[in-house]
Design a protein around this motif. Structure first.
Motif, PDB file in Angstrom:
ATOM      1  N   VAL A  34       0.961  -1.282  -0.086  1.00  0.00           N
ATOM      2  CA  VAL A  34       0.113   0.071   0.038  1.00  0.00           C
ATOM      3  C   VAL A  34       0.901   1.331   0.010  1.00  0.00           C
ATOM      4  O   VAL A  34       0.474   2.102  -0.507  1.00  0.00           O
ATOM      5  N   LYS A  35       1.933   1.037   0.540  1.00  0.00           N
ATOM      6  CA  LYS A  35       2.717   2.482   0.773  1.00  0.00           C
ATOM      7  C   LYS A  35       3.818   2.730  -0.299  1.00  0.00           C
ATOM      8  O   LYS A  35       3.369   3.744  -0.928  1.00  0.00           O
ATOM      9  N   CYS A  36       4.543   1.689  -0.697  1.00  0.00           N
ATOM     10  CA  CYS A  36       5.587   1.975  -1.572  1.00  0.00           C
ATOM     11  C   CYS A  36       4.965   1.644  -3.180  1.00  0.00           C
ATOM     12  O   CYS A  36       5.742   1.822  -4.031  1.00  0.00           O
TER      13      CYS A  36
ATOM     14  N   ILE B 284       6.403   0.025   6.287  1.00  0.00           N
ATOM     15  CA  ILE B 284       5.297   0.715   7.227  1.00  0.00           C
ATOM     16  C   ILE B 284       5.817   0.796   8.417  1.00  0.00           C
ATOM     17  O   ILE B 284       5.963   1.843   9.115  1.00  0.00           O
ATOM     18  N   GLY B 285       5.975  -0.332   8.906  1.00  0.00           N
ATOM     19  CA  GLY B 285       6.338  -0.400  10.539  1.00  0.00           C
ATOM     20  C   GLY B 285       7.698   0.117  10.761  1.00  0.00           C
ATOM     21  O   GLY B 285       8.034   0.420  12.208  1.00  0.00           O
TER      22      GLY B 285
ATOM     23  N   LYS C  59      13.760  -3.943  -1.637  1.00  0.00           N
ATOM     24  CA  LYS C  59      14.043  -2.744  -2.254  1.00  0.00           C
ATOM     25  C   LYS C  59      14.089  -2.893  -3.734  1.00  0.00           C
ATOM     26  O   LYS C  59      14.947  -3.489  -4.142  1.00  0.00           O
ATOM     27  N   GLY C  60      13.241  -2.275  -4.429  1.00  0.00           N
ATOM     28  CA  GLY C  60      13.278  -2.115  -5.750  1.00  0.00           C
ATOM     29  C   GLY C  60      13.789  -3.483  -6.424  1.00  0.00           C
ATOM     30  O   GLY C  60      14.675  -3.891  -6.356  1.00  0.00           O
TER      31      GLY C  60
ATOM     32  N   SER D  23      -1.863  -4.411   5.916  1.00  0.00           N
ATOM     33  CA  SER D  23      -1.466  -3.026   5.740  1.00  0.00           C
ATOM     34  C   SER D  23      -2.274  -2.209   6.809  1.00  0.00           C
ATOM     35  O   SER D  23      -1.771  -1.288   7.414  1.00  0.00           O
ATOM     36  N   SER D  24      -3.694  -2.597   6.874  1.00  0.00           N
ATOM     37  CA  SER D  24      -4.205  -1.675   8.104  1.00  0.00           C
ATOM     38  C   SER D  24      -3.901  -2.046   9.163  1.00  0.00           C
ATOM     39  O   SER D  24      -3.997  -1.212  10.129  1.00  0.00           O
TER      40      SER D  24
END
Lengths: 410, 514
Positions: A210-212, A229-230, A263-264, B251-252
């Motif tokens: 979701v983030k990257c 995220i964490g 990573k990538g 993710s949540s």
């Protein structure tokens, strides 16, 4: 209380007391026997209910279909004003009356939803029977009970303890495939092609973070989110450790840390950087040339792309089966599937080995195969040109997943 | 019989596509129902009375019969048949004689309330009567669904159109049945087992499939309820049979800022029970009804999570000095049952090595027996010895029970250990003895109450292996069939597999919702 003396058993007559048993002893046997009778009675009642109602529904469904076929009006909801009579039911005034006992008059069971006959025996494993290849069945099949297979007859990548696929694993899989094939049909196309998995092996898909927004193999998703995220992954702790010991030799050790796999995603050429992956992907690289003969890759592509599709827009995605306001996307799906079917039939004939379990259905047209084989949905590859996912993503997903496909789940 | 039969709400079930109008051939039930209004309403009313007799009264009543030739009345253990057209009760063999003598053709079986047609010589499943029977078993009454609440009536004229739903929805494909595995995203089996137990929870399923959480209108970023909505759509609306990637839930979970669960959010294996609590609280946050919240706080929340899982406990503390009684009520998400004390006690008594316990024994220890405690009494205004007794004041629709297999041994560097004691748990659980109703009155004769407190096993979460390197799998029931879920693997399971497993979490669903 005299009658009890005469009984040495209950209604089922299975649990008998001895002739010379005492009265209490006989009573005990009679009670236990009655309880056994009740257990069986209730079981029979349940099965009877399921079966008789299914047959009654079938009789009604069939006569209603005949009625709507016979009437001129095209609106599906209206009750046609005709009288239709079959062996099992009468249709009149929009009502269905049964004729006789549906258990006697009706032999097969129709799905009340799609009006196709239900397959009554599993296609594989315990109690399996070969389905009639000339019949199109409802897609809801009896569940398969077979060791090493799930309820849909799918198998999975063995979660070995090692990293990547070992030689003996490959051989084992080969053997298993051969056994599976031998069980079904001794077909001429059985010639062993080593690097092929059976068609219905579940492999690990990828999902988008979701983030990257990078595409991550599912088995690594949690770790990735931890670091992405964490901020708690391996890299974070290493970075922290490096920071702490920066004064002394931190610099040195930092250099040796390989770039994280999350990573990538590396470009296909740079895959060699990770030796583990390399080992696992050798197999696929061998027959990279013939796309069609590599069902594994195709499957991966299909599943990966699906996930991307879903993750992008919340609103108009086609995953909303029964949702309101999402119909357009969903109904469009059935249109899309038609070209897929045609598309699928081509590779299906060129690849000789994997469809062995499907052999019984092979003579039927491609559409039927799709119905019969639970896993084939995953195998459908939408034409690459029309795919909404960008080619870059696709490529990423492929290299990422094929490289790690055989790595253990965790 | 049937003297004062009010003909109100006695009518046949309207014909629906795919269903015959009557349960057996046009000759029999149909004749009974279409002869004239009076015969029909008599038949239906008498059927209702018979069902009430079977399900609400002492089972002795329906199980006792007199032989046709006369003589002593006796009670049977095996099913008897109650004549639908008179008050006679007879056993199977006497039906034909009775039918010849009185021309009565329909009989109600005394244990399940099903209808036997003597002319068909078979059990018949008439839609009208079967609906009554199911409703009697399911809710205890014959009333049709309750009236709509005011909020539920929309003022959007487009939505009142009867074609609104068929026009905007499509039927799920026949193959979609909610049975899919969930991939392990790296030590996430503790999440998967809880997700599966939610996915096969009929109350949650109906909530999400009825558009209970509108993800289209949801503005919350990374909403976990939207993620659940997605899973339900995927599981019940799609034909896929491969595993599901619960990326959105994950993710949540990572993004969630719930302080209480901070420790949970790692890449390590975690406690499934804690994840259950996390998910329940998080879903409650996302679905809570703020209007209600103002006048009563947590207790009056009517969100789906409270509606499904929450019940109330009542603890009564009696001061040993002044005999003053203090009552306290608290709501609970699940019942946690300690095993260690009981297991140790049992071990001492029998001397056997691994004692086996029954779930009912653990419940009894916790919710029937009293324990002693120190407590500050208001009357005496000092610390006093007191007796404390906890019982269940309000049972939830889905009863979740945690068997505390992971216990912190105090004094030994807080080291946790796993208790392997086998716990026997039933497929059907009667919770009545543990309620405060049972404490305050004699409930032996209240069959209706007993039925309302009967729970059926719905899902079991099992922990296998050691404390820190274990794995979670779960069993869920769909209809009468059990399935085992091991990450992305879904297999058929026997009842004996389920009952023999080393359960950690048990989910029981109430048998009849009243």
């Amino acid at each position: 209380m005299d009658p009890i003396k005469d009984f040495k058993t209950g209604k089922a007559g299975v649990i008998m007391a001895l002739d010379d048993a005492s009265g209490v002893e006989k009573l005990k046997h009679a009670v236990l026997d009655d309880v056994l009778y009740n257990v069986v009675h209730q079981l029979v009642m349940k099965v009877h209910r399921d079966e008789k109602q299914a047959r009654a529904t079938t009789a009604a469904t069939r006569v209603e279909k005949l009625a709507s076929d016979a009437s001129e009006t095209s609106t599906p909801d209206s009750r046609p004003d005709v009288r239709i009579e079959t062996d099992a039911a009468i249709y009149e005034d929009g009502k269905v009356m049964l004729k006789g006992n549906p258990l006697k008059t009706t032999k097969e069971i129709l799905c009340p939803r799609c009006k196709l006959p239900r397959l009554l025996y599993p296609t594989d494993g315990k109690g399996a029977r070969k389905p009639d290849p000339s019949v199109i069945y409802c897609k809801r099949h009896p569940y398969i009970e077979k060791p090493g297979h799930d309820i849909y007859g799918q198998t999975w990548v063995a979660p070995g303890p090692g990293r990547g696929k070992k030689k003996k694993d490959v051989e084992k899989a080969k053997q298993a495939a051969a056994v599976a094939a031998g069980e079904n049909v001794d077909s001429p196309g059985k010639s062993p092609v080593p690097e092929q998995r059976p068609a219905n092996v579940l492999s690990y898909p990828s999902a988008t973070c979701v983030k990257c927004k990078r595409c991550i193999l599912v088995t690594r998703l949690n770790n990735h989110m931890g670091s992405c995220i964490g901020n708690s992954g391996r890299n974070a702790s290493r970075a922290a450790a490096a920071k702490i010991s920066n004064g002394a030799n931190g610099n040195h050790s930092h250099d040796r840390t390989p770039p994280s796999s999350q990573k990538g995603t590396p470009a296909p050429g740079s895959r060699a950087a990770s030796p583990k992956k390399r080992e696992a992907s050798v197999m696929e690289d061998d027959d990279d040339g013939s796309e069609a003969s590599n069902p594994k890759k195709k499957k991966l592509k299909a599943t990966t792309k699906k996930v991307i599709l879903k993750a992008k827009p919340m609103g108009g995605s086609p995953l909303s089966g029964m949702k309101k306001e999402k119909v357009k996307a969903s109904s469009g799906l059935s249109m899309e599937q038609k070209p897929d079917d045609d598309e699928k039939s081509v590779p299906h004939q060129t690849e000789i080995l994997p469809p062995k379990p499907k052999k019984p259905k092979a003579p039927s047209p491609a559409k039927k195969i799709k119905l019969g084989q639970p896993t084939s949905t995953t195998k459908i590859v939408p034409p690459p040109m029309s795919s909404p996912a960008t080619t870059r993503r696709d490529g990423d997903a492929e290299s990422e997943s094929s490289g790690t496909l055989s790595s253990p789940p965790n | 019989m049937s003297t004062s039969t009010s003909p109100k709400n006695v009518k046949l079930k309207a014909p629906t596509p795919g269903n015959p109008m009557f349960g057996c051939a046009s000759e029999h039930v149909q004749r009974l129902f279409t002869q004239n209004q009076e015969v029909m309403s008599n038949a239906i009313t008498h059927y209702k009375e018979t069902l009430k007799c079977i399900f609400d009264q002492n089972p002795m009543l329906a199980q006792s019969s007199k032989p046709l030739e006369g003589g002593q009345q006796f009670t049977n253990l095996t099913p008897l048949y109650l004549c639908l057209q008179c008050t006679d009760i007879m056993d199977e063999g006497d039906i034909v004689k009775h039918a010849h003598k009185k021309q009565h053709r329909f009989y109600v079986e005394s244990q399940t309330g099903t209808l036997y047609c003597q002319l068909c010589d078979d059990i018949v499943w008439d839609p009208t009567l079967e609906e009554l029977r199911i409703r009697k078993i399911g809710t205890g009454s014959f009333a049709t669904s309750r009236k709509r609440k005011i909020e539920e009536i929309s003022n959007d004229p487009a939505k009142d159109d009867p074609r609104h739903i068929p026009n905007n929805t499509m039927l799920a494909p026949c193959k979609a049945n909610g049975l899919r595995g969930i991939y392990n995203a790296g030590a996430t089996c503790y999440q998967n087992v809880i997700l599966q137990s939610f996915l096969h929870n009929p109350i949650l399923r109906n909530f999400y499939l009825c558009d209970g959480h509108r993800s289209n209108d949801c503005s919350y970023q990374h909403c976990i309820s939207c993620a659940m909505d997605d899973i339900f759509q995927e599981f019940y609306g799609q034909e896929q049979t491969n595993g599901y990637t619960a990326a959105n839930v994950l993710s949540s979970f990572w993004i969630s800022d719930k302080k209480a669960f901070e420790n949970l959010v790692t890449t390590k294996e975690q406690d499934a029970h804690e994840f259950f609590q996390f998910l329940a609280e998080e879903l409650h946050e996302r679905n809570r009804n703020d209007k209600k919240l103002e006048n009563g706080g947590e207790h009056s929340c009517d969100c789906i999570v409270h509606h499904t899982f929450y019940g109330k406990l009542q603890s009564t503390t009696t001061c040993q000095n002044c005999q003053g009684v203090t009552n306290a009520t608290e709501s609970f998400l699940d019942l946690s049952l300690g095993l260690e004390n009981l297991a140790q006690k049992r071990g001492k008594k029998t001397g056997a090595k691994p004692p086996s316990l029954a779930l009912q024994e653990c419940l009894e220890e916790e919710y029937i027996k009293q324990d002693k405690c120190e407590y500050r009494c208001h009357n005496c205004n000092s610390m006093q010895q007191a007796r404390r007794q906890t019982s269940i004041k309000e049972l939830p629709n889905v009863l979740s029970i945690q068997l505390k297999r992971f216990e912190y041994k105090q004094g030994r560097h807080d080291k946790a250990c796993k208790i392997d004691t086998p716990i026997q748990f039933p497929l059907q659980l009667n919770m009545l003895p543990y309620t405060d109703t049972a404490r305050n009155q004699d409930v032996k004769t209240s069959f209706e109450l007993a039925r309302a407190c009967t729970y059926e096993l719905m899902a079991v979460v099992v922990h296998v292996g050691e404390l820190d390197t274990g794995h979670y799998i779960s069993y869920c029931r769909v209809g009468d069939q059990w399935f085992s879920f091991n990450d992305h693997r879904v297999e058929l399971a026997n009842k004996s597999d389920v009952l023999g497993s080393q359960a950690y979490l048990l989910f029981y669903i109430v048998k009849s919702i009243s």
